[in-house]
Design a protein around this motif. Structure first.
Motif, short mmCIF file in Angstrom:
data_model
loop_
_atom_site.label_atom_id
_atom_site.label_comp_id
_atom_site.label_asym_id
_atom_site.label_seq_id
_atom_site.Cartn_x
_atom_site.Cartn_y
_atom_site.Cartn_z
N LYS A 1 -46.02 38.90 -65.40
CA LYS A 1 -46.01 37.76 -66.34
C LYS A 1 -47.08 37.95 -67.39
O LYS A 1 -48.28 37.96 -67.07
CB LYS A 1 -46.28 36.46 -65.58
CG LYS A 1 -45.05 35.83 -65.06
CD LYS A 1 -45.27 34.35 -64.82
CE LYS A 1 -43.92 33.71 -64.60
NZ LYS A 1 -44.03 32.29 -64.40
N ALA B 1 -41.31 43.20 -68.10
CA ALA B 1 -42.29 42.10 -68.11
C ALA B 1 -41.61 40.78 -68.48
O ALA B 1 -40.64 40.75 -69.23
CB ALA B 1 -43.39 42.42 -69.12
N ASP B 2 -42.17 39.72 -67.95
CA ASP B 2 -41.73 38.36 -68.30
C ASP B 2 -42.76 37.88 -69.32
O ASP B 2 -43.84 37.43 -68.98
CB ASP B 2 -41.75 37.51 -67.03
CG ASP B 2 -41.46 36.05 -67.32
OD1 ASP B 2 -41.21 35.70 -68.48
OD2 ASP B 2 -41.50 35.25 -66.35
N VAL B 3 -42.43 38.05 -70.62
CA VAL B 3 -43.44 37.88 -71.65
C VAL B 3 -43.20 36.61 -72.48
O VAL B 3 -42.05 36.22 -72.71
CB VAL B 3 -43.49 39.15 -72.54
CG1 VAL B 3 -42.17 39.42 -73.22
CG2 VAL B 3 -44.58 39.09 -73.56
N ARG C 1 -47.30 28.89 -68.31
CA ARG C 1 -46.37 29.75 -67.57
C ARG C 1 -47.09 30.59 -66.51
O ARG C 1 -46.52 31.45 -65.88
CB ARG C 1 -45.61 30.65 -68.54
CG ARG C 1 -44.89 29.84 -69.62
CD ARG C 1 -44.19 30.72 -70.62
NE ARG C 1 -42.88 31.12 -70.18
CZ ARG C 1 -42.54 32.35 -69.82
NH1 ARG C 1 -43.43 33.30 -69.82
NH2 ARG C 1 -41.31 32.62 -69.45
N HIS C 2 -48.37 30.33 -66.34
CA HIS C 2 -49.20 30.99 -65.33
C HIS C 2 -49.13 32.52 -65.41
O HIS C 2 -48.64 33.19 -64.49
CB HIS C 2 -48.84 30.49 -63.93
CG HIS C 2 -49.25 29.06 -63.74
ND1 HIS C 2 -50.49 28.69 -63.28
CD2 HIS C 2 -48.58 27.93 -64.04
CE1 HIS C 2 -50.57 27.38 -63.29
NE2 HIS C 2 -49.43 26.88 -63.74
N PRO C 3 -49.64 33.07 -66.54
CA PRO C 3 -49.59 34.55 -66.70
C PRO C 3 -50.50 35.28 -65.73
O PRO C 3 -51.52 34.74 -65.30
CB PRO C 3 -50.08 34.74 -68.13
CG PRO C 3 -50.97 33.57 -68.39
CD PRO C 3 -50.33 32.42 -67.66
N GLN C 4 -50.11 36.54 -65.45
CA GLN C 4 -50.99 37.45 -64.67
C GLN C 4 -51.79 38.34 -65.63
O GLN C 4 -52.76 38.96 -65.23
CB GLN C 4 -50.14 38.34 -63.77
CG GLN C 4 -49.35 37.59 -62.72
CD GLN C 4 -48.20 38.44 -62.27
OE1 GLN C 4 -47.20 38.61 -62.97
NE2 GLN C 4 -48.32 39.03 -61.09
#
Ligand code: ADE
Length: 420
Positions: free
Chosen positions: A47, A70-72, A119-122
């Motif tokens: 993410k 990736a979920d970008v 969106r709670h990115p990593q």
């Protein structure tokens, strides 16, 4: 599923797609990485929250990360640089969550940063460190979820080093700007050309014969000065660093203090990364008709508050050009409200240099993911192998071949015995 977004107008999406594809033609290195990412999916499930200038070049980076699995999601790193066509295209043609509207106010700008963090990115991919700062100041609870990040620009890396020094940096970040294939090309040729482009698009003034003052002789300043000189300007450099000032002098440019330059210049461009580089004492000395622009990351280099305080009247005389009347005798013109003139009044760096910067970004993200176990909460340089690989690929796509050392030369380079 509907793609989350906040963009100006879905009707602009088709135009956005055409423009994104146009830029893609000039980004062959990134296209190759995208092809590999499509097959190998090295970023599967990662993410990513990106806070970058929303341009056609950035759109191609987002497509590359998405191709890698990736979920970008993307928000703008500057309220005036967003291309609304690109933002619409990203959402409605490529399905990438995007939060960006050109000219949005401060509250809206931070709402968009908040939307990508919701969106709670990593991973964070930042340009100027606003996203990272927001995360560290107002969203500390999310820090344990973030495994790493990248930073695009000099200004951002300076802020990150300050965080590192104070022991508050919450995760490892790769400073992409420090790669040779980034700052030697994007900062110099990109800022050089696009800054002149922005000034010319905004004003249509002739550069030849003008006294053109550049503040700061780092890579960006060198690029701006060399392009202005190439167009026939008499270039003056204002620097505080003696080595850089010496370099400017030996490059054949006139070097002087800010006060001396103020009374001589016709066009002034700041690229220092510092604040109030042009201020009250300088406005006092400027000629009628002086044109002021900034190409540094933040809109703090020209002290606009002081100028407003001195001006009787401020009015827009052309798009991106505000006139400040100083008494009956003098008017000073400020471009794009002192924000990055190359992105606000033009389209930012051409795709051909962003090709390398964004190849560095994509490969650094892959490296970060593969090496995360061994990284500390520090600012990292782009690994030399990535830097060299990007240079090699760029040369290959340009049809340029480099020479190779012979075995004898390799042995000579490794030896110490041979002398005079
Ligand atoms: N920074 C400078 N120019 C840019 C561009 N064209 N796209 C994204 N970021 C940039």
């Amino acid at each position: 599923m509907a793609v989350e977004h906040d963009v100006l107008d879905a009707g602009l999406a088709e135009d956005g797609k055409r423009r994104i594809e146009w830029a893609d033609r000039q980004m062959p290195v990134l296209a190759r990485i995208r092809e590999r990412f499509e097959k190998e999916k090295p970023l599967e499930g990662l993410k990513v929250a990106a806070c970058l200038h929303v341009t056609t070049e950035t759109a191609n980076l987002m497509r590359t990360l998405a191709a890698g699995g990736a979920d970008v999601a993307l928000c703008a790193s500057n309220p005036l640089s967003t291309q609304d066509t690109t933002a619409a295209g990203l959402v409605h043609e490529y399905g990438i969550p995007t939060f960006a509207i050109r000219g949005i106010d401060q509250e809206g700008y931070y709402r968009h940063l908040g939307a990508v963090l919701d969106r709670h990115p990593q991973v964070t991919m930042d340009d100027g460190c606003d996203l990272v700062t927001l995360l560290h100041q107002k969203r500390k609870d999310q820090l344990p979820e973030v495994i790493g990040g990248t930073e695009e620009t000099t200004t951002g890396i300076i802020r990150l080093h300050a965080m590192e020094d104070q022991g508050v940096l919450g995760y490892p970040i790769v400073g992409v700007n420090d790669a040779d294939t980034k700052h030697l090309f994007d900062n110099r040729y990109g800022t050089g050309q696009s800054t002149l482009d922005g000034i010319i698009r905004a004003t249509n003034v002739l550069i030849a014969g003008k006294t053109f003052v550049v503040y700061g002789y780092g890579m960006c300043g060198r690029g701006v000065a060399s392009r202005a000189r190439g167009m026939g300007a008499d270039v003056v450099v204002v620097e505080v660093d003696p080595t850089r000032a010496l370099e400017a002098a030996m490059d054949g440019l006139r070097v002087m203090t800010g006060r001396d330059a103020a009374s001589q210049g016709d066009i002034f461009v700041t690229v220092t990364g510092n604040k109030h580089v042009i201020r009250g004492e300088h406005f006092e000395l400027m000629k009628d008709g002086a044109i002021l622009a900034n190409a540094g990351h933040f809109d703090i280099e020209i002290d606009l508050k002081a100028l407003k305080g001195m001006a009787g009247e401020v009015r827009e005389v052309r798009p991106e050009v505000n006139a400040y009347s100083l008494g009956a005798e003098r008017t000073i013109y400020v471009l794009s409200d002192g924000r990055l003139v190359n992105l606000a009044a033009a389209e930012g760096h051409p795709a051909s240099v962003m090709d390398m910067s964004f190849a560095d970004q994509a490969l650094s993200l892959e490296w970060l993911k593969n090496n995360i176990e061994s990284l500390e909460k520090r600012v990292y340089k782009v690994p030399t192998e990535i830097d060299k690989e990007v240079a090699r690929l760029k040369l290959e796509t340009m049809g340029v071949r480099v020479d190779e050392l012979t075995d004898e030369q390799k042995a000579y380079m490794a030896a110490w015995e041979e002398g005079t």
